[in-house]
Design a protein around this motif. Sequence first.
Motif: not given
Length: 320
Positions: A86-92
């Motif tokens: 998801h979007a939050g994981q994509a930043r990581l």
Amino acid sequence: MTTAPPSSESPTDESTRGGGTQHLSLTMASLALVLTCTLIWGGQAIAAKVSVDTIPAVIVLALRFLLALPILFLAAYLGRWPLRIHAGQARLVAGNSLLVFLQTGLFLVGTGLTSSARSIVIINTFPFFAALAGRLLTNDSALRPRQWLGMILSVVGLQIVLLPRLSHGTQASLVGDVLVLLAAALMGFKIAYVRRILSDLNAMQSVFWSTLLGAIACSVAVVCFYDVRSIEFSGSAIAAILYQGFLVSGIAVLIWTYLLSRHPINHLTVFRLASPPIGIFLSWILMSESLTVTLIAGTALITYGIYQVTGTAAQVKESH
């Protein structure tokens, strides 16, 4: 739904497919896996040297990532690892991909300017930086006085390795040593960063998406700035790139990331102490590089110092 801890480890353990980090002592299975990584990384500097001597580093890096992708995708399919993020994981993942790109790029460029023997010694100072970064980014145990002493010994050993370059080496070779040292620092920080983000990602998500983003970025750079048709790919360079792509960026990185999701950093990095002797020996045999007294003495001090940093925390026991 929770599952009981398995009696042995494999990269398809149900407990790590969904993400999350653990603080387990090393089992014989995880010891075998980390030693496999050590052997693979022992030959990495030679493979890098052979490839970047005739091929630009960004092309080598792009091919490394592209070759690793099918290995990682097959492993995800066979192990039933979820890849969707998801979007939050994509930043990581984006942060990890940037660190991988910078660290590997600095290592390839620096190794091209120095010798493979010196490169393998300098890059394997990364546990020193991983111990510092691990203290800042993770909840792993604090460093003890004995470990701080080990850090000082490692710095002294590194000075002994670099000293001949300061007095007799060329400017290019000294720049190469510095670039590899920067790569080691980034590698140590990246290991701590990965250990931290694995609380939100599984090992396969971290490795696969970082590799994919790196492959895209490097491929775009190659298309924009290089004429690949004008580059001569020798048999030795192709073999070196295959080694780096399939074994280093594919198998070894996946295994290492999986182990980081299960064990504290210091429990793992101690076993990388075998990489410098392996790399130096292979450089002497395969590349006919000289073994100087300062290189051997500095390697011994770095190795002993890193052992003091990481060895006090490492405990090996068989799983019951």
